[in-house]
Design an enzyme around this catalytic site. Structure first.
Site, PDB file in Angstrom:
ATOM      1  N   GLY A 221       1.701 -12.685  -0.209  1.00 17.57           N
ATOM      2  CA  GLY A 221       0.661 -12.692  -1.238  1.00 17.57           C
ATOM      3  C   GLY A 221      -0.660 -13.278  -0.810  1.00 17.57           C
ATOM      4  N   THR A 222      -0.850 -13.497   0.495  1.00 14.85           N
ATOM      5  CA  THR A 222      -2.120 -14.068   0.938  1.00 14.85           C
ATOM      6  C   THR A 222      -3.123 -12.986   1.304  1.00 14.85           C
ATOM      7  OG1 THR A 222      -1.000 -14.395   3.041  1.00 14.85           O
ATOM      8  CG2 THR A 222      -1.390 -16.334   1.698  1.00 14.85           C
ATOM      9  N   THR A 225      -1.780  -7.293   3.631  1.00 15.23           N
ATOM     10  CA  THR A 225      -1.863  -5.851   3.445  1.00 15.23           C
ATOM     11  C   THR A 225      -3.274  -5.469   3.002  1.00 15.23           C
ATOM     12  OG1 THR A 225       0.440  -5.922   2.763  1.00 15.23           O
ATOM     13  CG2 THR A 225      -0.769  -3.918   2.284  1.00 15.23           C
ATOM     14  N   GLU A 439       8.040 -36.870 -20.631  1.00 17.12           N
ATOM     15  CA  GLU A 439       6.797 -36.353 -20.039  1.00 17.12           C
ATOM     16  C   GLU A 439       5.742 -37.456 -19.927  1.00 17.12           C
ATOM     17  OE1 GLU A 439       6.752 -33.690 -18.512  1.00 17.12           O
ATOM     18  OE2 GLU A 439       8.612 -32.873 -19.332  1.00 17.12           O
TER      19      GLU A 439
HETATM   20  P1  ADP Z   1       0.603  -9.817   1.484  1.00 14.50           P
HETATM   21  O1  ADP Z   1       0.579  -8.492   2.151  1.00 14.50           O
HETATM   22  O2  ADP Z   1      -0.007 -10.915   2.302  1.00 14.50           O
HETATM   23  O3  ADP Z   1       1.948 -10.214   0.970  1.00 14.50           O
HETATM   24  P2  ADP Z   1      -1.124  -8.484  -0.331  1.00 14.50           P
HETATM   25  O4  ADP Z   1      -2.207  -8.121   0.598  1.00 14.50           O
HETATM   26  O5  ADP Z   1      -0.191  -7.403  -0.673  1.00 14.50           O
HETATM   27  O6  ADP Z   1      -0.315  -9.734   0.197  1.00 14.50           O
HETATM   28  O7  ADP Z   1      -1.773  -9.109  -1.630  1.00 14.50           O
HETATM   29  C1  ADP Z   1      -1.331  -8.787  -2.909  1.00 14.50           C
HETATM   30  C2  ADP Z   1      -2.463  -8.803  -3.896  1.00 14.50           C
HETATM   31  O8  ADP Z   1      -2.954 -10.119  -4.066  1.00 14.50           O
HETATM   32  C3  ADP Z   1      -3.652  -8.011  -3.446  1.00 14.50           C
HETATM   33  O9  ADP Z   1      -3.521  -6.677  -3.809  1.00 14.50           O
HETATM   34  C4  ADP Z   1      -4.799  -8.689  -4.157  1.00 14.50           C
HETATM   35  O10 ADP Z   1      -4.932  -8.197  -5.454  1.00 14.50           O
HETATM   36  C5  ADP Z   1      -4.356 -10.112  -4.240  1.00 14.50           C
HETATM   37  N1  ADP Z   1      -4.944 -10.928  -3.174  1.00 14.50           N
HETATM   38  C6  ADP Z   1      -4.275 -11.584  -2.211  1.00 14.50           C
HETATM   39  N2  ADP Z   1      -5.124 -12.248  -1.414  1.00 14.50           N
HETATM   40  C7  ADP Z   1      -6.359 -11.994  -1.867  1.00 14.50           C
HETATM   41  C8  ADP Z   1      -7.667 -12.392  -1.453  1.00 14.50           C
HETATM   42  N3  ADP Z   1      -7.862 -13.186  -0.404  1.00 14.50           N
HETATM   43  N4  ADP Z   1      -8.710 -11.939  -2.157  1.00 14.50           N
HETATM   44  C9  ADP Z   1      -8.527 -11.143  -3.222  1.00 14.50           C
HETATM   45  N5  ADP Z   1      -7.340 -10.726  -3.653  1.00 14.50           N
HETATM   46  C10 ADP Z   1      -6.248 -11.138  -2.994  1.00 14.50           C
HETATM   47 ZN    ZN Z   2      10.674 -34.471 -15.668  1.00 12.49          ZN
HETATM   48 MG    MG Z   3       2.138  -7.141   2.303  1.00 14.76          MG
END
Ligand code: ADP
Ligand code: ZN
Ligand code: MG
Length: 620
Positions: A221-222, A225, A439
């Protein structure tokens, strides 16, 4: 939000289409050979009734066809109705019909027999023998063709049909670097590649060849791709995208054939980019262990060969992404193959703001305080932030508003992190009291330890994730280095919930299970990985692999030491627990006041809490 889909998958013929055709043809034939019945309403009677009607002069018309007698007669209401009955070999039938009276104008029953038309013997032969054969042949052609398409054009195991696998290049990628927020180092490293793809000649002139491949490495998710697509979009070149798992096929040799195909087609389209997502699916270290995966290794070998074989000056650049870099085969990483490694990290505060800005620009929103949201989302990936913005937009729609507000974003941060609010879950008054004290216990211990981050929000609204309440701490500024005191204080804060329960109710509940888990993990890491116990000094007792995917720990010490580690961990946790209890005992008055305020309000903000701590008056 799901990762973007890469390239359009190759389309194959649908085998079911063939089967459907077959069924359709059979149905049509059926219609020819056995003519369907007139759908008019015909009631069935027995032969005796038929004869009776004939004799009583009620029958108008009789037709004999296919062993059935169809007749029309007056019914009880004096209306003409249609009937049907089975024909019986009755030699007197014709006489009866001739003799009988009828309501017809001429007083006679009209009767006929329809002889079914016999098909010619040749037609019969065609229908019975040739047609089924033809249908089966067509079905088989369809099926084999789709199988072929799925196996790739190198179908040398089973080869029939003639359509090869087409690997689609996306030649019009719209993603650009502006869609990728933050990640400046990665962009910088990739800019050179973009430039190279724009003008390969410039590099060839000097004799420089660019890295053939770059490996994008980082947690899920960084944006790995995403940035790969952005490179293609910036360079305006075709983009061949495939996922590592697509190469792993059922038959040995198919994956390798697909790799060959991919590189051949890419070479024709140069300059272009080949992107292999999740390359660990094929690039895993080859090992000698029995039961190695032949197909995967062949595919990997083919990939290595292709990467060596092609001319780096031609303008084909290979990008690959993985979140398990340590599992990759060393041969893939040696210079000449993936010799550049581009690190994608989880975004820091500024990075998170930038990502939120990018995604907010796609939705209608009011002026939003990005700092608040970015601060509350420490440790979130780009994909999670994208999801948060989308959830906020959904919430705005749900509440019938036109624009996203800061409140939407804050609420969706909580939804994404802790699950949605559970509206109908009602806590008993006693439970609510316990949760509130728990909490506040966390929050109070956190605040009283100067090194701990202040509290952003405390709530006791149950969440779908099972949390009955939670305390949101805010990390002001990113802390990269954590001191031993920081970690210890964190453990004490985690112990604060349970400590408050002990102090106030004299009994304990199951509510602290998650705190206990986290506290123990932290304490263990202090001993085994950070060298923070006196006893083991700087000795490393644990290794972590798979760091981007949660991390798998493995102890690297003798079992005696392992048992001793447990004692050491227990000592730290106990110490922290004592500290938490001490703090709460010393500030019992604040604890009580804050807890009753929380019970009343269910959610209180960091400022409100600080006001109680500072013994200031709360307005409103
Ligand atoms: P990975 O391939 O590293 O697991 P992705 O490229 O598939 O992650 O990212 C998933 C989604 O998260 C992207 O389609 C985008 O919407 C969002 N995202 C992740 N990193 C960024 C970034 N640096 N800037 C903007 N959007 C991002
Ligand atoms: Zn707790
Ligand atoms: Mg990916």
């Amino acid at each position: 939000m799901k990762p973007e889909t890469q390239s359009p998958a190759p389309r194959h013929g649908n085998p079911f289409a063939g089967i459907l055709w077959g069924i359709l043809i059979v149905l049509l034939l059926n219609g020819l050979v056995f003519p369907m019945f007139n759908p008019r309403r015909i009631s069935t009677t027995d032969y005796g009734t038929f004869i009776e009607r004939v004799d009583s002069g009620l029958v108008r018309e009789v037709m004999i066809k296919n062993g059935q007698i169809y007749f029309s007669a007056l019914n009880a209401e004096g209306k003409t109705a249609a009937y049907q009955t089975g024909a019986i070999d009755d030699p007197r039938l014709v006489d009866r019909l001739l003799e009988a009276q009828s309501p017809n104008e001429n007083g006679k029953i009209a009767f006929t027999r329809i002889v079914p038309r016999e098909n010619s013997p040749i037609l019969n032969f065609l229908l019975m023998w040739i047609l089924p054969g033809l249908i089966f042949y067509m079905l088989w052609r369809q099926a084999s063709r789709s199988l072929q398409a799925r196996m790739g054009s190198g179908g040398n195991v089973l080869s029939f049909g003639n359509s090869g696998a087409k690997i689609y290049a996306d030649s019009d990628v719209k993603t650009t670097f502006s869609d990728v927020a933050g990640q400046d180092e990665a962009k910088e490293a990739l800019t050179e590649i973009v430039d190279f793809l724009h003008a390969p000649a410039k590099y060839a002139e000097i004799g420089a060849s660019l890295p053939k491949g770059a490996l994008l490495v980082g947690p899920p998710g960084t944006g790995k791709t995403l940035i790969a697509r952005a490179v293609a979009g910036e360079a305006k070149v075709p983009f061949f995208a495939m996922s590592g798992s697509e190469f792993v096929q059922m038959f040995v040799g198919m994956g390798a054939a697909k790799v060959r195909d991919l590189f051949r087609q890419a070479n024709e389209k140069a300059p272009c980019i080949i992107f292999i997502d999740e390359i660990d699916a094929i690039g895993k270290r080859r090992d000698t262990a029995i039961g190695g995966n032949d197909e995967r290794e062949q595919t990997l070998n083919q990939l290595l060969t292709e990467m060596d074989g092609f001319d780096g000056r031609k303008g084909v650049v290979i990008l690959a992404a993985t979140n398990r870099p340590e599992s990759l085969d060393k041969a893939l990483l040696r210079p000449g193959r993936f010799d550049r490694r581009i690190q994608m990290e989880l975004p820091d505060l500024e990075g998170r703001k930038a990502i939120l800005r990018v995604h907010l620009s796609k939705v209608k929103h009011e002026a939003v305080d990005l700092a608040i949201v970015a601060q509350a989302t420490a440790g979130s990936s780009g994909a999670e932030l994208a999801n948060i913005v989308n959830e906020a937009a959904l919430r705005a729609v749900r509440q019938g508003r036109r624009k996203v507000t800061t409140a939407d974003l804050e609420e969706s941060v909580e939804t994404v992190m802790a699950g949605a609010q559970k509206k109908n879950k009602v806590l008993s008054a006693e439970e609510k009291r316990i949760v509130a004290y728990h909490e506040i216990g966390h929050a109070l211990v956190a605040v009283m330890q100067t090194a701990s981050a202040p509290v952003h929000k405390i709530t006791i609204i149950p969440r779908t994730s099972g949390a009955l309440g939670y305390t949101m701490q805010v990390d002001e500024g990113e802390q990269v280095l954590l001191s031993r005191e920081n970690l210890f204080n964190r453990i004490a804060t985690l112990a604060g919930g349970r400590s408050a329960e002990e102090l106030v109710f004299g009994s304990i509940t199951t509510g602290a299970s998650n705190d206990i888990e986290q506290a123990t993990r932290l304490a263990r890491a202090m001993v085994t990985r950070f060298g923070m116990s006196e006893k083991y000094d700087m000795m490393g007792l644990e290794t972590v692999s798979n760091a981007y995917l949660g991390g798998d720990n493995a102890l690297t010490c003798s079992s005696e030491t392992a048992a001793d580690i447990d004692r050491e961990v227990l000592r730290i946790v106990r110490e922290a627990h004592d500290k938490a209890r001490g703090i709460l005992t010393a500030h019992r008055d604040i604890l009580d006041r804050a807890a009753s305020f929380l019970m009343e309000r269910e959610t209180i903000s960091g400022e409100e809490f600080m006001a109680i701590v500072g013994n200031r008056d709360i307005v409103g």
